[in-house]
Write a protein that holds these residues in place. Structure first.
Motif, PDB file in Angstrom:
ATOM      1  N   PRO A  94       0.803  -1.232   0.000  1.00 41.63           N
ATOM      2  CA  PRO A  94       0.000   0.000   0.000  1.00 41.63           C
ATOM      3  C   PRO A  94       0.837   1.286   0.000  1.00 41.63           C
ATOM      4  O   PRO A  94       0.380   2.319  -0.491  1.00 41.63           O
ATOM      5  CB  PRO A  94      -0.814  -0.112   1.298  1.00 41.63           C
ATOM      6  CG  PRO A  94      -0.883  -1.570   1.589  1.00 41.63           C
ATOM      7  CD  PRO A  94       0.422  -2.126   1.110  1.00 41.63           C
ATOM      8  N   TYR A  95       2.049   1.213   0.520  1.00 39.37           N
ATOM      9  CA  TYR A  95       2.916   2.413   0.527  1.00 39.37           C
ATOM     10  C   TYR A  95       3.351   2.756  -0.895  1.00 39.37           C
ATOM     11  O   TYR A  95       3.512   3.923  -1.246  1.00 39.37           O
ATOM     12  CB  TYR A  95       4.143   2.181   1.420  1.00 39.37           C
ATOM     13  CG  TYR A  95       3.803   2.158   2.888  1.00 39.37           C
ATOM     14  CD1 TYR A  95       3.178   1.044   3.452  1.00 39.37           C
ATOM     15  CD2 TYR A  95       4.075   3.235   3.714  1.00 39.37           C
ATOM     16  CE1 TYR A  95       2.837   1.016   4.793  1.00 39.37           C
ATOM     17  CE2 TYR A  95       3.725   3.218   5.058  1.00 39.37           C
ATOM     18  CZ  TYR A  95       3.111   2.106   5.579  1.00 39.37           C
ATOM     19  OH  TYR A  95       2.759   2.090   6.907  1.00 39.37           O
ATOM     20  N   ILE A  96       3.528   1.715  -1.709  1.00 38.75           N
ATOM     21  CA  ILE A  96       3.902   1.956  -3.114  1.00 38.75           C
ATOM     22  C   ILE A  96       2.702   2.556  -3.843  1.00 38.75           C
ATOM     23  O   ILE A  96       2.812   3.591  -4.507  1.00 38.75           O
ATOM     24  CB  ILE A  96       4.327   0.634  -3.808  1.00 38.75           C
ATOM     25  CG1 ILE A  96       5.510  -0.004  -3.094  1.00 38.75           C
ATOM     26  CG2 ILE A  96       4.666   0.900  -5.272  1.00 38.75           C
ATOM     27  CD1 ILE A  96       5.919  -1.366  -3.673  1.00 38.75           C
ATOM     28  N   VAL A  97       1.550   1.908  -3.685  1.00 34.48           N
ATOM     29  CA  VAL A  97       0.344   2.324  -4.413  1.00 34.48           C
ATOM     30  C   VAL A  97      -0.042   3.769  -4.060  1.00 34.48           C
ATOM     31  O   VAL A  97      -0.502   4.531  -4.908  1.00 34.48           O
ATOM     32  CB  VAL A  97      -0.817   1.356  -4.095  1.00 34.48           C
ATOM     33  CG1 VAL A  97      -2.107   1.810  -4.746  1.00 34.48           C
ATOM     34  CG2 VAL A  97      -0.468  -0.046  -4.561  1.00 34.48           C
ATOM     35  N   ASN A  98       0.170   4.138  -2.803  1.00 32.48           N
ATOM     36  CA  ASN A  98      -0.206   5.477  -2.354  1.00 32.48           C
ATOM     37  C   ASN A  98       0.899   6.513  -2.528  1.00 32.48           C
ATOM     38  O   ASN A  98       0.792   7.630  -2.007  1.00 32.48           O
ATOM     39  CB  ASN A  98      -0.647   5.440  -0.891  1.00 32.48           C
ATOM     40  CG  ASN A  98      -2.038   4.842  -0.738  1.00 32.48           C
ATOM     41  OD1 ASN A  98      -3.031   5.466  -1.107  1.00 32.48           O
ATOM     42  ND2 ASN A  98      -2.117   3.625  -0.228  1.00 32.48           N
TER      43      ASN A  98
END
Lengths: 427, 300
Positions: A94-98
């Motif tokens: 999720p850190y990548i996606v966000n």
């Protein structure tokens, strides 16, 4: 008098300026999880790195493994995230996606370009950190679990570990029953126990061996293949206290007691790093004499040869860190990555560089061939923005059949609804 | 022109000093209680992913409507309700009983006060961790119960059985908070004038009559305080349930609202929804507290 005073002031000013520039360092903060062996190695590497790059200062902070996700989320939600961190990929994705982490800076990390990084690693192992054509992390470790077996427990039960080790799930249950010792209903020695609650590591693989899928090809349907998933759920029901009473999530984690060879656990799941931890905790408990590793079991009527899913902890860099800090961070991580051999030798974590995998050190390490054999058949762990919710649904489902004794057919329905709800992002 | 000195009355001066003394507490509550409450209310009307850099998006009452339609949310209220009922009532009764016993003792009163209060100073997380060891299948809890009941090798499944795990959380909470409420009751009992008891005694009241018709009515404000506090404490319980589920206990029966708030906000990254749950919890606690005060006032 005035001249002398002016000279003294000028000297003082110069000293401040020179002194100031001498200590002008870029400080980077690195949060990671506890691992005594890795702490010792990384502390040494950081000291060497700081000697080579005096312009950089590294602050390494260790946190309890089970609190990492929460601590990092809290820090990032307050825009106070560390410059570098690592977690397992389902939590990191999720850190990548966000957009919270920065793409790899190949030059700072010591590579010619991004392609040369891909070329340096085992194909596929950087896929989980590749998003929209950019690379967002370097592997601290890529891990797959096989079955560790305590040879002394086997011998104590009258079994020969070299020949009687389980190849199938059916055999695993039979062998576990032979190894299990109880005081009434209370298990005092477990033959084998699962690694709760990391269900994403093994449940989808168990179902996949029978042709089942966690997520359908359309990306919307879930728990595909009723027969496969029913078999998996029934297995857990049989395993638990309402079935054959061979183990349960409420017993002490099998992995945490295995190293001490206290005649309380026969087999458990873990990665190659466990070897270093055994050596650390119990130097007299030796591979080949006290313990051995065997492949992940298959069903007797398996339709696909699938091993336990592999996962990775990837080093990532905070996108909100200044350009200088990002540069420093990737320089440090490139430095770490260039010591993959030391990570393997001293911590037994696999940074799957082609060089390391081709080295004699890796090939000659205890049971490398077993782990690599399983890795070749291992899918990557399910990772997406909703993977924590999916994991929760699997956990609830196993507890329902195992601890509450619910009918697998009923649980299958709620499990499917739960995962599909997670895929839709619904509460 | 000479400025005319403003003459303050004694009452005004006292009121001003009153404000001065109260101000630090007001600032503290404004920053650490009221601001978070208003912020939670504001966020509950938005969707917000804590990882996203985008600003919160206003959705009106949608989070509250989603909660109304969520079976998981209603299940968590069931778990909270059962826990609160099963824990707060014994907590009030047992702490009153213990306080009465301790006050009636001439010897070792301090020792008992200290012994019962000690668990209250242990952080909830540590207490839950210690109890996890005791409730382990091979732990002392099974051994002790089997010894008392004359059984052998029976696993009472303190953490594995959904009903037992609910009971286990109640035991841990009772152990943890009993001393705290006992001390409050001891203070309340100490505040009852001795002359009233003596007058009742002279009028011929026996031990039980004295307790039933003199002590208990005079202890009513304390009992009300303890019952409201016990209810609020129980509705806010989190650490025990959290650690138990982390240790493998089944979640469904102990999935209290606070645990739901945590998982929705931290695991599911739905801050708006988590804040809506917090606001609902706050409102329910407020309403129940007011009801308790009203009912108690009417009885009085």
């Amino acid at each position: 008098m005035f001249n002398r005073l002016a000279r003294v002031l000028a000297l003082l000013l110069a000293a401040i300026v020179v002194g100031g520039s001498a200590v002008a360092q870029t400080e980077i903060v690195y949060w990671t999880h506890e691992d005594p062996n890795r702490t010792a190695l990384e502390t040494e590497l950081i000291a060497r790195f700081e000697a080579d790059y005096p312009q950089y200062k590294v602050v390494r902070v260790t946190n309890p493994t089970d609190q990492m996700a929460q601590l990092i989320l809290t820090a990032f939600s307050a825009n106070r995230g560390p410059d570098i961190f690592n977690m397992d990929i389902p939590n990191e994705y999720p850190y990548i996606v966000n957009g919270r982490v920065a793409p790899v800076n190949p030059a700072a990390a010591g590579y010619i370009d991004e392609q040369s990084i891909y070329d340096a690693y085992l194909p596929g192992t950087l896929d989980p950190v590749t998003y929209e054509g950019e690379l967002y992390g370097l592997p601290l470790e890529v891990t797959n679990w096989s079955i560790y077996l305590n040879m002394n427990v086997f011998r104590d039960a009258g079994l020969d570990p070299l020949t009687d080790y389980p190849r199938t799930w059916e055999q695993l249950m039979d062998v576990a029953e032979k190894l299990t010792v109880r005081d009434g209903e209370i298990i005092t020695r477990r033959g084998f126990d699962f690694r709760y609650p990391y269900y994403l590591n093994f449940m989808p693989s168990m179902a996949a061996q029978l042709g089942g899928k966690l997520i359908g090809d359309d990306g919307k349907s879930a728990i595909v293949g009723d027969e496969a998933w029913l078999r998996v759920l029934q297995y857990f029901k049989d395993w638990g206290p309402t079935g054959k009473n061979l183990g349960a999530p409420t017993y002490k984690a099998a992995r945490s007691i295995f190293n001490f060879d206290n005649n309380d656990i026969g087999m458990m799941e873990s990665g190659q790093y466990q070897a270093a931890r055994i050596l650390n905790d119990n130097p007299g408990f030796l591979p080949g004499e006290g313990w051995m590793v065997v492949p992940f079991p298959q069903w007797e009527d398996a339709v696909a040869d699938v091993a336990e899913a592999y996962y990775g902890h990837y080093w990532m860099v905070n996108a909100q860190a200044s350009k200088e800090k990002q540069q420093a961070a990737w320089t440090l991580l490139g430095y770490f990555a260039s010591h993959a051999d030391e990570f393997f030798q001293r911590v037994a974590v696999l940074q799957p560089t082609q060089d390391l995998l081709a080295s004699d050190m890796f090939k000659n390490a205890p049971y490398s061939s077993v782990f690599m054999g399983d890795l070749a058949k291992a899918p990557v762990i399910y990772y997406d923005e909703n993977s924590p919710q999916v994991l929760q649904v699997l956990k609830d489902s196993v507890e329902a059949v195992m601890l509450q004794g619910k009918d697998p057919a009923d649980v299958l329905k709620t499990m499917r609804e739960g995962v599909e709800r997670a895929l839709r992002g619904e509460y | 022109m000479a400025r005319k000195a403003v003459k303050l009355t004694v009452a005004t001066r006292r009121a001003m000093w009153g404000w001065v003394f109260v101000l630090p507490a007001l600032i503290y509550f404004a920053v650490f209680s009221f601001y978070p409450i208003f912020n939670a209310l504001w966020l509950s009307l938005h969707t917000k992913n804590p990882l996203s850099l985008r600003p919160p998006r206003f959705v009106g009452l949608r989070n509250y409507i989603d909660l109304l339609h969520s079976t998981s949310f209603w299940n968590s209220w069931k778990a909270t309700g059962l826990f609160t009922l099963g824990t707060a009532i014994p907590l009030v009764v047992l702490s009153l009983l213990l306080a009465t016993i301790i006050v009636s003792r001439l010897n070792f009163r301090r020792f008992f006060q200290l012994a019962f209060y000690a668990p209250a100073v242990i952080p909830s997380v540590v207490a839950a961790a210690v109890w996890l060891l005791l409730l382990d299948p091979r732990g002392i809890a099974n051994q002790w119960v089997n010894f008392v009941l004359g059984l052998s090798g029976v696993d009472h499944k303190w953490l594995a059985n959904p009903e037992m795990v609910r009971f286990s959380t109640t035991i841990v909470y009772l152990w943890e908070k009993l001393g705290f409420f006992t001390i409050i009751f001891i203070a309340g009992l100490g505040g009852i004038p001795q002359s009233v008891r003596e007058a009742a005694h002279v009028d011929g009241a026996g031990g039980w009559q004295l307790y039933r018709y003199v002590t208990l009515p005079l202890l009513k404000p304390t009992t009300l305080l303890v019952s409201v506090m016990a209810m609020i404490f129980c509705m806010r319980t989190f650490a025990t349930q959290y650690l138990f589920t982390q240790a493998g206990a089944p979640r469904e029966s102990i999935n209290v609202v606070t645990l739901g708030i945590y998982t929705t906000g931290i695991r599911d990254l739905q801050l708006g929804l988590a804040n809506a749950m917090s606001i609902v919890l706050l409102v329910v606690m407020l309403v129940l507290s007011v009801l308790q005060f009203r009912l108690s006032g009417r009885e009085g």
